[in-house]
Design an enzyme around this catalytic site. Structure first.
Site, PDB file in Angstrom:
ATOM      1  N   PHE A  49      46.682  41.938  44.560  1.00 58.33           N
ATOM      2  CA  PHE A  49      47.389  40.986  44.017  1.00 58.33           C
ATOM      3  C   PHE A  49      46.461  39.567  43.947  1.00 58.33           C
ATOM      4  CE2 PHE A  49      50.766  43.262  45.212  1.00 58.33           C
ATOM      5  CZ  PHE A  49      51.586  43.333  44.181  1.00 58.33           C
ATOM      6  N   HIS A  50      45.077  39.686  43.544  1.00 56.73           N
ATOM      7  CA  HIS A  50      44.146  38.930  43.601  1.00 56.73           C
ATOM      8  C   HIS A  50      42.954  39.248  42.333  1.00 56.73           C
ATOM      9  CE1 HIS A  50      42.579  41.097  47.039  1.00 56.73           C
ATOM     10  NE2 HIS A  50      41.641  41.098  46.368  1.00 56.73           N
ATOM     11  N   ALA A  51      42.201  38.342  42.033  1.00 56.58           N
ATOM     12  CA  ALA A  51      41.011  38.637  41.325  1.00 56.58           C
ATOM     13  C   ALA A  51      39.794  38.077  42.219  1.00 56.58           C
ATOM     14  CB  ALA A  51      41.002  38.083  39.915  1.00 56.58           C
ATOM     15  N   HIS A  96      43.790  42.727  40.193  1.00 57.65           N
ATOM     16  CA  HIS A  96      44.059  44.076  40.992  1.00 57.65           C
ATOM     17  C   HIS A  96      44.986  44.039  41.894  1.00 57.65           C
ATOM     18  CE1 HIS A  96      40.437  42.683  42.681  1.00 57.65           C
ATOM     19  NE2 HIS A  96      40.765  43.398  44.021  1.00 57.65           N
TER      20      HIS A  96
END
Ligand code: TYD
Length: 140
Positions: A49-51, A96
């Site tokens: 839950f980040h880029a 992602h």
């Protein structure tokens, strides 16, 4: 550039088993400065839950499987990582998430740099703002 960039590694197998070699600048498209792995992830848990602003990574399920969701701000795709000869490239500015871990999953990640919290974008709305802004500036 397509959102999903799968890498297929050569398996050096013989009667003793299988061996896969990962080499910076050969089958891994960056210099590797860090490796980490996720083990013992509960199947009910989702991670990521980040880029990343600049970091490049390759993720490989060396055992078991999980489902990688990738999102460039316009399209969202999911890919099963379910074989030790299959890697996925996680370029900068791709959101992602990892879902549906099998109990035996060992997810190996190779990264182009050391851990740096300031390289993370953990808020989806901010991620969307950043990719939209990058698109607009590339049109100028
Ligand atoms: P986190 O970013 O929550 O993992 P994921 O994105 O897979 O869900 O990382 C968990 C913790 O581990 C968090 O405190 C940051 C730390 N961490 C490191 O210290 N070094 C690393 O290389 C990574 C990936 C995480």
């Amino acid at each position: 550039m397509s959102l999903v960039q799968l890498l297929t590694f050569r398996v050096l197998g013989d009667e003793r088993g299988q061996l896969v070699a990962l080499e910076a600048g050969r089958n891994i498209p960056f210099d590797i400065r860090r490796t980490y792995y996720l083990v013992g992830t509960s199947p009910s848990v989702a991670r990521g839950f980040h880029a990343h602003r600049e970091l490049q990574q390759v993720a490989i399920c060396v055992a078991g499987r999980c489902r990688m969701v990738m999102d460039d701000g316009q399209i969202r795709r999911d890919v099963w990582l379910d074989s030790p000869d299959k890697g996925i490239l996680l370029p900068p500015m791709v959101w992602h998430e990892m879902h549906d871990f099998s109990v035996d999953c060992v997810l190996l990640v190779l990264a182009s740099d050391h851990y740096l919290e300031s390289d993370y974008v953990r808020d989806y709305a901010e991620f969307q703002r950043l990719v939209r802004h990058a698109d607009n500036t590339s049109l100028i």
